[in-house]
Design an enzyme around this catalytic site. Structure first.
Site, PDB file in Angstrom:
ATOM      1  N   CYS A 100      56.715 -43.649 -85.707  1.00  0.00           N
ATOM      2  CA  CYS A 100      56.544 -44.191 -87.074  1.00  0.00           C
ATOM      3  C   CYS A 100      55.079 -44.394 -87.428  1.00  0.00           C
ATOM      4  CB  CYS A 100      57.315 -45.509 -87.205  1.00  0.00           C
ATOM      5  SG  CYS A 100      56.553 -46.878 -86.333  1.00  0.00           S
ATOM      6  N   ALA A 105      20.925 -35.106 -72.835  1.00  0.00           N
ATOM      7  CA  ALA A 105      20.855 -36.102 -73.906  1.00  0.00           C
ATOM      8  C   ALA A 105      19.971 -37.281 -73.515  1.00  0.00           C
ATOM      9  CB  ALA A 105      22.270 -36.576 -74.235  1.00  0.00           C
ATOM     10  N   GLY A 151      25.175 -31.773 -76.728  1.00  0.00           N
ATOM     11  CA  GLY A 151      26.235 -31.819 -75.726  1.00  0.00           C
ATOM     12  C   GLY A 151      27.563 -31.268 -76.156  1.00  0.00           C
ATOM     13  N   CYS A 173      52.129 -45.472 -82.899  1.00  0.00           N
ATOM     14  CA  CYS A 173      53.468 -45.034 -82.514  1.00  0.00           C
ATOM     15  C   CYS A 173      53.620 -43.535 -82.801  1.00  0.00           C
ATOM     16  CB  CYS A 173      54.521 -45.812 -83.308  1.00  0.00           C
ATOM     17  SG  CYS A 173      56.198 -45.228 -82.984  1.00  0.00           S
ATOM     18  N   ASP A 215      35.407 -41.364 -77.090  1.00  0.00           N
ATOM     19  CA  ASP A 215      34.968 -42.620 -76.471  1.00  0.00           C
ATOM     20  C   ASP A 215      34.269 -43.465 -77.538  1.00  0.00           C
ATOM     21  OD1 ASP A 215      32.382 -40.630 -75.012  1.00  0.00           O
ATOM     22  OD2 ASP A 215      32.066 -42.094 -76.613  1.00  0.00           O
ATOM     23  N   HIS A 274      37.618 -36.052 -83.818  1.00  0.00           N
ATOM     24  CA  HIS A 274      38.780 -35.807 -82.948  1.00  0.00           C
ATOM     25  C   HIS A 274      39.494 -37.112 -82.610  1.00  0.00           C
ATOM     26  CE1 HIS A 274      36.992 -31.730 -81.471  1.00  0.00           C
ATOM     27  NE2 HIS A 274      37.446 -31.687 -82.711  1.00  0.00           N
ATOM     28  N   GLN A 286      32.649 -35.435 -81.674  1.00  0.00           N
ATOM     29  CA  GLN A 286      33.933 -34.907 -81.199  1.00  0.00           C
ATOM     30  C   GLN A 286      34.474 -35.822 -80.098  1.00  0.00           C
ATOM     31  OE1 GLN A 286      33.826 -30.372 -80.613  1.00  0.00           O
ATOM     32  NE2 GLN A 286      31.673 -30.900 -80.792  1.00  0.00           N
ATOM     33  N   ASN A 287      33.666 -36.763 -79.660  1.00  0.00           N
ATOM     34  CA  ASN A 287      34.068 -37.602 -78.528  1.00  0.00           C
ATOM     35  C   ASN A 287      35.046 -38.673 -78.976  1.00  0.00           C
ATOM     36  OD1 ASN A 287      32.284 -36.050 -77.067  1.00  0.00           O
ATOM     37  ND2 ASN A 287      30.623 -37.552 -77.168  1.00  0.00           N
TER      38      ASN A 287
HETATM   39  N1  APR Z   1      23.425 -33.686 -71.940  1.00  0.00           N
HETATM   40  C1  APR Z   1      23.662 -32.770 -72.913  1.00  0.00           C
HETATM   41  N2  APR Z   1      24.602 -31.806 -72.833  1.00  0.00           N
HETATM   42  C2  APR Z   1      25.326 -31.767 -71.687  1.00  0.00           C
HETATM   43  C3  APR Z   1      25.148 -32.672 -70.622  1.00  0.00           C
HETATM   44  C4  APR Z   1      24.152 -33.658 -70.786  1.00  0.00           C
HETATM   45  N3  APR Z   1      23.908 -34.559 -69.820  1.00  0.00           N
HETATM   46  N4  APR Z   1      26.028 -32.358 -69.620  1.00  0.00           N
HETATM   47  C5  APR Z   1      26.754 -31.308 -70.071  1.00  0.00           C
HETATM   48  N5  APR Z   1      26.324 -30.941 -71.301  1.00  0.00           N
HETATM   49  C6  APR Z   1      26.853 -29.884 -72.176  1.00  0.00           C
HETATM   50  C7  APR Z   1      27.480 -28.707 -71.464  1.00  0.00           C
HETATM   51  O1  APR Z   1      26.476 -27.738 -71.183  1.00  0.00           O
HETATM   52  C8  APR Z   1      28.463 -28.206 -72.523  1.00  0.00           C
HETATM   53  O2  APR Z   1      27.821 -27.286 -73.403  1.00  0.00           O
HETATM   54  O3  APR Z   1      27.885 -30.474 -72.922  1.00  0.00           O
HETATM   55  C9  APR Z   1      28.808 -29.465 -73.311  1.00  0.00           C
HETATM   56  C10 APR Z   1      30.200 -29.988 -73.018  1.00  0.00           C
HETATM   57  O4  APR Z   1      31.096 -29.041 -73.519  1.00  0.00           O
HETATM   58  P1  APR Z   1      32.665 -29.399 -73.522  1.00  0.00           P
HETATM   59  O5  APR Z   1      33.049 -29.986 -72.209  1.00  0.00           O
HETATM   60  O6  APR Z   1      33.374 -28.176 -74.037  1.00  0.00           O
HETATM   61  O7  APR Z   1      32.796 -30.590 -74.582  1.00  0.00           O
HETATM   62  P2  APR Z   1      32.942 -30.456 -76.145  1.00  0.00           P
HETATM   63  O8  APR Z   1      32.106 -29.325 -76.687  1.00  0.00           O
HETATM   64  O9  APR Z   1      32.714 -31.800 -76.713  1.00  0.00           O
HETATM   65  O10 APR Z   1      34.504 -30.079 -76.314  1.00  0.00           O
HETATM   66  C11 APR Z   1      34.964 -29.999 -77.655  1.00  0.00           C
HETATM   67  O11 APR Z   1      37.213 -29.727 -76.808  1.00  0.00           O
HETATM   68  O12 APR Z   1      38.680 -30.458 -75.191  1.00  0.00           O
HETATM   69  C12 APR Z   1      38.391 -30.498 -76.553  1.00  0.00           C
HETATM   70  O13 APR Z   1      38.804 -32.168 -78.119  1.00  0.00           O
HETATM   71  C13 APR Z   1      38.093 -31.909 -76.953  1.00  0.00           C
HETATM   72  O14 APR Z   1      36.315 -32.792 -78.318  1.00  0.00           O
HETATM   73  C14 APR Z   1      36.602 -31.893 -77.256  1.00  0.00           C
HETATM   74  C15 APR Z   1      36.390 -30.463 -77.693  1.00  0.00           C
HETATM   75 ZN    ZN Z   2      57.227 -46.941 -84.197  1.00  0.00          ZN
END
Ligand code: APR
Ligand code: ZN
Length: 253
Positions: A130, A240, A196, A127, A104, A119, A101-102
């Site tokens: 277009c 992680a 995560g 753009c 990066d 995502h 979902q990241n």
């Molecule tokens: N290692 C593992 N897990 C971790 C760590 C770590 N070091 N630090 C935090 N976490 C966990 C938190 O406990 C939480 O459950 O990572 C999770 C982060 O949750 P979110 O911030 O909600 O991220 P995510 O689940 O990827 O969000 C989903 O929401 O904002 C939208 O599109 C965006 O892709 C994103 C989606």
């Molecule tokens: Zn354009």
């Protein structure tokens, strides 16, 4: 020592395929803040769910672009962590596919190649009128700024936007198809690592349950309980960068 690590190693040892479902927590130890933990700096007051929307973009492109330009700039200053590297190493021993979902590029920079960005990606610019891909360097602010004019499309002069999925937008069809195929390829004894993610954003939050229905062993790696913990067979309450290297070393050592 993280409880459940031994069982997770046994599951990984017996697996042929490993599907990784990663979220923001995967990059937390690289210094990339997660979405639902306290944001630092200028953006702590705003909620990403307010910014990452087509409405916010339509209303004030320079405001939304400033946030993404800062995130692109920050991405250049961080490195993959030991968790990213462990997953890249695992691919030499198991058939690994990653659905992240990241937005990066840390999985790529650690060396993972079978990867779907459900995502989108921060660095895929296009753009907003277009859809022409925008290549080339973008000006990124050193420090977070309130507003910044987005680049202009070379074809039509429209505002360039980040290639990420905003709330309410469709997921990239190809990334979704690749993820669905990877889930359907799972069989009894294969392993899913849910790393995560808070499991609150669909359809990604539905992937662990889909994988479990295929007979895979679903293992959560997250310091805290999440919305998807109950569909996981094992829950490793660690980070992680702490857990993944230990898991991988146990089957590659
Ligand atoms: N290692 C593992 N897990 C971790 C760590 C770590 N070091 N630090 C935090 N976490 C966990 C938190 O406990 C939480 O459950 O990572 C999770 C982060 O949750 P979110 O911030 O909600 O991220 P995510 O689940 O990827 O969000 C989903 O929401 O904002 C939208 O599109 C965006 O892709 C994103 C989606
Ligand atoms: Zn354009």
């Amino acid at each position: 020592q993280v409880a459940g690590l031994g069982e997770a190693v046994d599951a990984l040892r017996g697996a042929r395929r490993v599907l990784v479902l990663s979220g923001a927590g995967m990059s937390a130890e690289s210094g990339v803040p997660t979405f639902r933990d306290a944001q630092t700096g200028l953006w702590e007051q705003v909620d990403p769910t307010d910014l990452a929307t087509p409405e916010a973009w339509e209303q004030d492109p320079p405001y939304v672009w400033a946030w993404y330009a800062w995130r692109i700039g920050r991405l250049r200053a961080v490195q993959p962590n030991a968790g990213h590297r462990a997953l890249a190493e695992l691919a030499a021993y198991r058939e690994v596919s990653i659905a992240t979902q990241n937005v990066d590029d840390l999985h790529e920079r650690a060396g993972s190649t079978v990867l779907a960005h459900v995502h989108g990606s921060l660095t895929d610019l296009r753009c907003s009128d277009c859809a022409t891909p925008h290549v080339g360097p973008v000006e990124v602010p050193e420090d977070p700024v309130e507003r910044l004019e987005p680049p202009s499309c070379g074809e039509c002069g429209g505002d360039v936007r980040p290639g990420v999925v905003w709330f309410g937008e469709m997921l990239p069809a190809r990334a979704l198809a690749e993820t669905t195929a990877a889930i359907e390829a799972l069989t009894e004894g294969d392993v899913v690592l849910v790393v995560g993610t808070s499991g609150v954003v669909y359809p990604a939050a539905g992937f662990p349950a889909m994988a479990r229905a295929e007979g895979a062993t679903v293992i959560e790696v997250n310091p805290t309980e999440t919305e998807v913990s109950d569909v996981c067979d094992l829950r490793l309450r660690g980070t992680a960068a702490q857990v993944l290297p230990r898991l991988v070393a146990a089957i590659t050592g």
